[in-house]
Design a protein around this motif. Structure first.
Motif, mmCIF file in Angstrom:
data_model
loop_
_atom_site.group_PDB
_atom_site.id
_atom_site.type_symbol
_atom_site.label_atom_id
_atom_site.label_comp_id
_atom_site.label_asym_id
_atom_site.label_seq_id
_atom_site.Cartn_x
_atom_site.Cartn_y
_atom_site.Cartn_z
ATOM 1 N N ILE A 1 0.839 -1.195 0.000
ATOM 2 C CA ILE A 1 0.000 0.000 0.000
ATOM 3 C C ILE A 1 0.878 1.251 0.000
ATOM 4 C CG2 ILE A 1 -1.656 1.340 1.367
ATOM 5 C CD1 ILE A 1 -2.903 -1.426 2.152
ATOM 6 N N ALA A 2 1.944 1.242 0.797
ATOM 7 C CA ALA A 2 2.863 2.394 0.829
ATOM 8 C C ALA A 2 3.506 2.604 -0.543
ATOM 9 C CB ALA A 2 3.930 2.195 1.904
ATOM 10 N N GLY A 3 3.931 1.521 -1.210
ATOM 11 C CA GLY A 3 4.529 1.632 -2.541
ATOM 12 C C GLY A 3 3.536 2.131 -3.572
ATOM 13 N N ILE A 4 2.301 1.671 -3.470
ATOM 14 C CA ILE A 4 1.240 2.098 -4.385
ATOM 15 C C ILE A 4 0.980 3.595 -4.215
ATOM 16 C CG2 ILE A 4 -1.243 1.891 -4.813
ATOM 17 C CD1 ILE A 4 -0.852 -1.154 -4.081
ATOM 18 N N GLU A 5 0.916 4.035 -2.980
ATOM 19 C CA GLU A 5 0.682 5.454 -2.717
ATOM 20 C C GLU A 5 1.871 6.303 -3.165
ATOM 21 O OE1 GLU A 5 -0.502 5.354 1.410
ATOM 22 O OE2 GLU A 5 -2.605 4.973 0.861
ATOM 23 N N ARG A 6 3.107 5.780 -3.025
ATOM 24 C CA ARG A 6 4.277 6.519 -3.516
ATOM 25 C C ARG A 6 4.226 6.681 -5.035
ATOM 26 N NH1 ARG A 6 7.210 3.709 0.443
ATOM 27 N NH2 ARG A 6 7.982 2.191 -1.033
ATOM 28 N N ALA A 7 3.579 5.739 -5.710
ATOM 29 C CA ALA A 7 3.452 5.817 -7.171
ATOM 30 C C ALA A 7 2.324 6.756 -7.598
ATOM 31 C CB ALA A 7 3.225 4.423 -7.753
ATOM 32 N N GLY A 8 1.598 7.329 -6.633
ATOM 33 C CA GLY A 8 0.577 8.321 -6.955
ATOM 34 C C GLY A 8 -0.853 7.824 -6.948
ATOM 35 N N PHE A 9 -1.077 6.597 -6.563
ATOM 36 C CA PHE A 9 -2.433 6.067 -6.490
ATOM 37 C C PHE A 9 -3.089 6.493 -5.184
ATOM 38 C CE2 PHE A 9 -0.606 3.495 -9.709
ATOM 39 C CZ PHE A 9 -1.643 2.970 -10.456
ATOM 40 N N GLU A 10 -4.420 6.521 -5.193
ATOM 41 C CA GLU A 10 -5.202 6.854 -4.003
ATOM 42 C C GLU A 10 -6.225 5.758 -3.758
ATOM 43 O OE1 GLU A 10 -7.047 10.605 -4.699
ATOM 44 O OE2 GLU A 10 -5.157 11.603 -5.151
ATOM 45 N N ARG A 11 -6.570 5.531 -2.504
ATOM 46 C CA ARG A 11 -7.597 4.539 -2.184
ATOM 47 C C ARG A 11 -8.961 5.028 -2.644
ATOM 48 N NH1 ARG A 11 -6.194 1.699 3.448
ATOM 49 N NH2 ARG A 11 -3.966 2.089 3.371
ATOM 50 N N CYS A 12 -9.748 4.089 -3.165
ATOM 51 C CA CYS A 12 -11.091 4.481 -3.609
ATOM 52 C C CYS A 12 -12.164 3.536 -3.099
ATOM 53 C CB CYS A 12 -11.146 4.584 -5.130
ATOM 54 S SG CYS A 12 -10.999 3.022 -5.983
ATOM 55 N N GLY A 13 -11.806 2.403 -2.534
ATOM 56 C CA GLY A 13 -12.844 1.501 -2.051
ATOM 57 C C GLY A 13 -12.280 0.177 -1.610
ATOM 58 N N ARG A 14 -13.178 -0.696 -1.238
ATOM 59 C CA ARG A 14 -12.813 -2.024 -0.755
ATOM 60 C C ARG A 14 -13.580 -3.052 -1.552
ATOM 61 N NH1 ARG A 14 -12.838 -2.749 5.436
ATOM 62 N NH2 ARG A 14 -11.145 -1.325 5.003
ATOM 63 N N ILE A 15 -12.899 -4.103 -1.935
ATOM 64 C CA ILE A 15 -13.521 -5.215 -2.649
ATOM 65 C C ILE A 15 -13.489 -6.406 -1.706
ATOM 66 C CG2 ILE A 15 -13.413 -6.720 -4.669
ATOM 67 C CD1 ILE A 15 -11.695 -4.489 -5.999
ATOM 68 N N VAL A 16 -14.630 -7.011 -1.480
ATOM 69 C CA VAL A 16 -14.720 -8.143 -0.563
ATOM 70 C C VAL A 16 -14.971 -9.403 -1.378
ATOM 71 C CG1 VAL A 16 -15.960 -9.137 1.380
ATOM 72 C CG2 VAL A 16 -15.608 -6.662 1.270
ATOM 73 N N HIS A 17 -14.102 -10.405 -1.195
ATOM 74 C CA HIS A 17 -14.250 -11.697 -1.853
ATOM 75 C C HIS A 17 -14.646 -12.726 -0.804
ATOM 76 C CE1 HIS A 17 -12.283 -10.671 -5.725
ATOM 77 N NE2 HIS A 17 -11.734 -9.739 -4.978
ATOM 78 N N ALA A 18 -15.569 -13.591 -1.143
ATOM 79 C CA ALA A 18 -15.973 -14.658 -0.236
ATOM 80 C C ALA A 18 -16.255 -15.912 -1.055
ATOM 81 C CB ALA A 18 -17.219 -14.249 0.554
ATOM 82 N N ALA A 19 -16.149 -17.070 -0.403
ATOM 83 C CA ALA A 19 -16.440 -18.330 -1.071
ATOM 84 C C ALA A 19 -17.010 -19.315 -0.054
ATOM 85 C CB ALA A 19 -15.175 -18.905 -1.702
ATOM 86 N N VAL A 20 -17.894 -20.168 -0.540
ATOM 87 C CA VAL A 20 -18.444 -21.252 0.276
ATOM 88 C C VAL A 20 -18.103 -22.549 -0.426
ATOM 89 C CG1 VAL A 20 -20.554 -22.307 1.155
ATOM 90 C CG2 VAL A 20 -20.310 -19.818 1.181
ATOM 91 N N PHE A 21 -17.385 -23.421 0.260
ATOM 92 C CA PHE A 21 -16.940 -24.690 -0.307
ATOM 93 C C PHE A 21 -16.201 -24.492 -1.626
ATOM 94 C CE2 PHE A 21 -20.826 -25.868 2.133
ATOM 95 C CZ PHE A 21 -20.167 -26.554 3.164
ATOM 96 N N GLY A 22 -15.450 -23.408 -1.704
ATOM 97 C CA GLY A 22 -14.650 -23.132 -2.889
ATOM 98 C C GLY A 22 -15.369 -22.429 -4.019
#
Length: 146
Positions: free
Chosen positions: A102-123
């Motif tokens: 995250i620190a490297g990404i921000e040093r490259a000029g990117f900004e946070r914009c949201g969260r992506i949540v991944h989930a799985a049931v039995f794969g």
């Protein structure tokens, strides 16, 4: 690795690239870049995704090369190439606990914009779900993945 395609509206761009950084004959990092707008639109927390968008993922710096700012330099170089090819925006998927990336990404000029949540049931995947945190007007945005 092949260079990014020039902006040619008549031909679809290659959808995925793998970039590797070689330092003193050894692979120092690798990252994948998808140019598939439909896939990116499915994952990013904004309602409107520009026509030319890139999505960085599976970025990895090998342990012996960490702490040398290779990752932000690679992202900056890739973004310069993408801008020259007509890409309007880029996103990065990173685990929210990976503070070094995250620190490297921000040093490259990117900004946070949201969260992506991944989930799985039995794969079987049930997500992703988008959780917007804030919108950004920056040249590139970084998102989290849980």
């Amino acid at each position: 690795d092949p260079p990014l395609p020039a902006p040619d509206r008549s031909e679809p761009a290659l959808s995925e690239h793998v970039y590797r950084g070689i330092v003193d004959g050894q692979e120092a990092y690798r990252m994948r870049v998808s140019l598939d707008r439909a896939e990116t639109a499915r994952l990013v927390p904004e309602l409107e995704v520009p026509a030319r968008v890139a999505f960085f993922y599976d970025c990895f710096t090998y342990p012996g090369f960490r702490g040398q700012s290779l990752y932000p330099a690679a992202l900056t170089s890739a973004m310069d190439t993408l801008r020259a090819a007509g890409y309007e925006r880029a996103y990065i998927r990173v685990h929210r606990g990976n503070q070094a990336s995250i620190a490297g990404i921000e040093r490259a000029g990117f900004e946070r914009c949201g969260r992506i949540v991944h989930a799985a049931v039995f794969g079987f995947p049930l997500g992703p779900w988008k959780r917007p945190e804030r919108r950004s007007a920056g040249a590139g945005d970084a998102g989290d993945r849980a």
